[in-house]
Design an enzyme around this catalytic site. Structure first.
Site, PDB file in Angstrom:
ATOM      1  N   GLU A 132       0.898  -1.167  -0.011  1.00 27.35           N
ATOM      2  CA  GLU A 132       0.009  -0.077   0.066  1.00 27.35           C
ATOM      3  C   GLU A 132       0.767   1.240  -0.042  1.00 27.35           C
ATOM      4  OE1 GLU A 132      -3.123  -0.241   2.961  1.00 27.35           O
ATOM      5  OE2 GLU A 132      -3.919  -2.024   2.453  1.00 27.35           O
ATOM      6  N   HIS A 256      -8.418  10.090   3.291  1.00 27.40           N
ATOM      7  CA  HIS A 256      -8.023   8.819   2.499  1.00 27.40           C
ATOM      8  C   HIS A 256      -8.441   9.585   0.968  1.00 27.40           C
ATOM      9  CE1 HIS A 256      -7.837   5.084   0.683  1.00 27.40           C
ATOM     10  NE2 HIS A 256      -7.618   4.424   1.829  1.00 27.40           N
ATOM     11  N   ARG A 305      -0.022   8.629   1.725  1.00 28.17           N
ATOM     12  CA  ARG A 305      -1.472   8.898   1.697  1.00 28.17           C
ATOM     13  C   ARG A 305      -1.534  10.321   1.662  1.00 28.17           C
ATOM     14  NH1 ARG A 305      -4.734   5.196   5.540  1.00 28.17           N
ATOM     15  NH2 ARG A 305      -4.363   3.489   3.775  1.00 28.17           N
ATOM     16  N   HIS A 366     -10.683   9.914   7.188  1.00 25.59           N
ATOM     17  CA  HIS A 366     -10.370   8.419   7.291  1.00 25.59           C
ATOM     18  C   HIS A 366      -9.740   8.102   8.637  1.00 25.59           C
ATOM     19  CE1 HIS A 366      -9.616   4.523   6.110  1.00 25.59           C
ATOM     20  NE2 HIS A 366      -8.345   4.549   6.316  1.00 25.59           N
ATOM     21  N   ARG A 401      -0.297   8.978   9.165  1.00 23.29           N
ATOM     22  CA  ARG A 401      -0.298   7.548   9.480  1.00 23.29           C
ATOM     23  C   ARG A 401       0.119   6.928   8.290  1.00 23.29           C
ATOM     24  NH1 ARG A 401      -3.657   3.118   8.872  1.00 23.29           N
ATOM     25  NH2 ARG A 401      -5.574   4.526   8.324  1.00 23.29           N
TER      26      ARG A 401
HETATM   27  C1  SIN Z   1      -7.138   1.212   2.882  1.00 24.41           C
HETATM   28  O1  SIN Z   1      -7.340  -0.106   2.784  1.00 24.41           O
HETATM   29  O2  SIN Z   1      -6.802   1.647   1.978  1.00 24.41           O
HETATM   30  C2  SIN Z   1      -7.172   1.513   4.297  1.00 24.41           C
HETATM   31  C3  SIN Z   1      -5.967   1.188   5.050  1.00 24.41           C
HETATM   32  C4  SIN Z   1      -5.510   2.008   6.227  1.00 24.41           C
HETATM   33  O3  SIN Z   1      -6.559   2.845   6.328  1.00 24.41           O
HETATM   34  O4  SIN Z   1      -4.649   1.662   6.616  1.00 24.41           O
END
Ligand code: SIN
Length: 567
Positions: A132, A256, A305, A366, A401
């Site tokens: 991610e 997010h 993010r 988020h 985060r």
């Molecule tokens: C996501 O699945 O994009 C969110 C995961 C997260 O908030 O760490």
């Protein structure tokens, strides 16, 4: 400085407790942090009381899609995970807290597996790891494709059900915590809570404990749109603030980047499109079909993010569009349906098919990177009060985060808290105390004002802020606060709304003061990061008379210990 002092009452207006109970430890909240803490404490102390606002599975953990990050691959190391976390946190992480997270994390995840959590595995039986934003390695364990939180929640609740008849643990659902009770020396000695009773207790009561652990989750409902479930109204954080605990890094709200855009008027919980989709190769495009992340960051669509959210906001501002697009079509039907079953189903229910079309996405609230300030053992600045999970500020997230670090933080710090509380009870450091007489000034805001409050927060302290926008929000919130001592009927909806108001005031105050752009805090009037002035944490604390004071703590200094924090 914004004009006028922001003041909070000591407590929410509520009837006097009509019943009492006591336990060694009161754990509030039933996400990964609360359940882990309660289960571990139950093996070590005589009596644990676990209370949760609705049902055990209603919190944010259940909704976590992407997964849980840990250096589980033989070629990965905690040190690499540490580096990625520090970079994502833009200079404000507490390195010792991150080190605890990344070194203890892999064992905690293995324990979760031993408890019964079933992560997705490859043909050889190894846990499948994906990537991610902000991670330089595949390090995210997932379950049910994109239903990781639900599986973890299922496994922990099943473990709880296996011991629920044990007299050492009591679980009370439909119990909203109203306020923290404090003793004459300022230590926390319990909570007041309201139970929507079907069992032996009903209405407002008091639960006394040697320690209280807050694991009450986030504050997403402070904004008009969020990925958080309706229960995320910051109840624990607000109660801690009213009780004089230090609350830190509140301005760092994570938006997010890819939340399904359902139209301008959509409010409340919105559908998350996991970053794991981009981890598997989906990418962002603008209205002309051009990819805009390449060239903005070495990790492109998988940049941290905050970087991606800011780029999307730039593109939206430039084109006047309400959203950008996520293209996952090339991943193919079979892969998308197998790897992301929940997301594909939810999109189709809402009229979008990721197999066949671009998905409209825009940033939405988020995650709260800040919260109740704690030390490495989860102790807050008020003796007897602990915090873990999203309601806490352990220092692992800094200004932003890292993806999939939140479930891990809940696990690691809940475990640490259980060990610390156990040791302190054994050492006689956490006596049962009497609450001090005179519960203090109270107020409550009518729930009818909730949308007005959310709109003021979204406009004033949302994804992009300025001196003017935060001032306007502070003024609007002050107007609402002036109405709070009204005759509004106390009850769960009004308490939640008042919690949102109190946190909104604190958050906006620090968002106003931080004159730079860093992580989740974006200021249009100070678009650059300023390490000369702002390598510092802002802490909000309610003083005895009610005024909110803000103090600065340089990065790298320890959080105040319970004995030194009462400025
Ligand atoms: C996501 O699945 O994009 C969110 C995961 C997260 O908030 O760490």
């Amino acid at each position: 400085m914004p004009s006028g002092t922001v003041s909070l009452p000591r407590r929410l207006t509520a009837p006097a407790p009509g019943w009492t109970t006591s336990a060694d430890v009161v754990v509030v909240g039933s996400g990964i942090a609360g359940l882990t803490c309660a289960l571990r404490l139950r093996e070590r102390v005589d009596r644990v009381l676990l209370v949760t606002k609705t049902v055990l599975s209603a919190g944010s953990t259940e909704w976590a899609q992407g997964g849980i990050a840990a250096a589980l691959h033989p070629e990965d190391t905690p040190d690499e995970h540490l580096q990625d976390t520090l970079v994502a946190g833009v200079g404000l992480c507490d390195v010792d807290a991150v080190r605890a997270l990344v070194t203890e994390g892999p064992d905690r995840v293995r324990e979760l597996v031993a408890l019964g959590a079933e992560f997705d595995r490859d043909a050889g039986g190894e846990i499948t790891l994906t990537r991610e934003g902000g991670h330089h390695r595949d390090r995210i364990a997932h379950a049910g494709g994109d239903a990781t939180g639900a599986e973890i929640s299922r496994a922990l609740i099943a473990a709880l059900h296996r011991v629920v008849d044990d007299p050492g643990i009591e679980v009370v659902e439909h119990a909203i915590v109203v306020d923290l009770l404090t003793a004459a020396d300022g230590a926390v000695c319990g909570v007041t809570l309201h139970v929507i009773g079907e069992g032996q207790v009903d209405g407002v009561g008091a639960a006394y404990g040697r320690a209280v652990v807050l694991a009450t989750g986030g504050l997403g409902q402070i904004y008009t749109s969020t990925t958080n479930p309706p229960v995320a109204t910051g109840d624990g954080m607000a109660a801690a603030l009213r009780a004089g605990a230090r609350v830190t890094d509140l301005e760092f709200v994570q938006f997010h980047p890819t939340v399904l855009y359902l139209g301008e008027g959509s409010t409340g919980q919105q559908p998350l499109i996991s970053e794991a989709l981009r981890g598997e190769g989906a990418h962002l495009v603008d209205d002309t079909g051009a990819r805009f992340m390449s060239g903005r960051h070495e990790l492109g669509d998988l940049a941290p993010r905050d970087v991606v959210a800011r780029a999307i906001l730039d593109v939206m501002r430039g084109s006047g569009a309400e959203h950008v697009w996520l293209d996952a079509r090339h991943l193919g039907r079979a892969f998308l349906e197998a790897r992301f079953p929940s997301i594909v189903t939810r999109c189709r229910e809402l009229g979008f098919d990721p197999v066949a079309e671009l998905l409209p996405v825009a940033p939405a609230q988020h995650y709260a990177s800040g919260g109740v300030e704690t030390d490495l053992m989860g102790r807050s600045s008020v003796d007897g009060l602990y915090a873990c999970g999203e309601c806490s500020c352990t220092g692992v997230h800094g200004a932003n985060r890292l993806a999939s670090n939140s479930l891990l933080e809940g696990l690691v710090f809940a475990h640490r808290i259980a060990d610390d509380v156990t040791a302190r009870i054994a050492a006689g450091e956490l006596p049962l105390r009497e609450p001090a007489p005179g519960p203090g000034e109270a107020a409550v805001l009518d729930a009818a004002h909730r949308l007005e409050l959310q709109r003021a927060m979204t406009r004033g302290a949302g994804p992009v802020r300025s001196a003017q926008s935060t001032n306007e929000a502070l003024e609007c919130l002050a107007g609402l606060a002036a109405r709070a001592p009204s005759r509004a009927e106390p009850g769960p909806r009004t308490w939640e709304t008042t919690n949102l108001l109190h946190l909104g005031q604190a958050l906006t105050l620090v968002a106003h003061l931080r004159e730079e752009t860093r992580g989740g805090h974006v200021r249009s009037d100070y678009p650059e990061r300023d390490d000369t002035r702002w390598l510092t944490h802002l802490t909000v604390r309610r003083a005895e008379g009610g005024a909110l004071g803000v103090t600065e703590r340089p990065v790298g200094s320890s959080p105040a210990s319970p004995t030194t924090c009462r400025e």
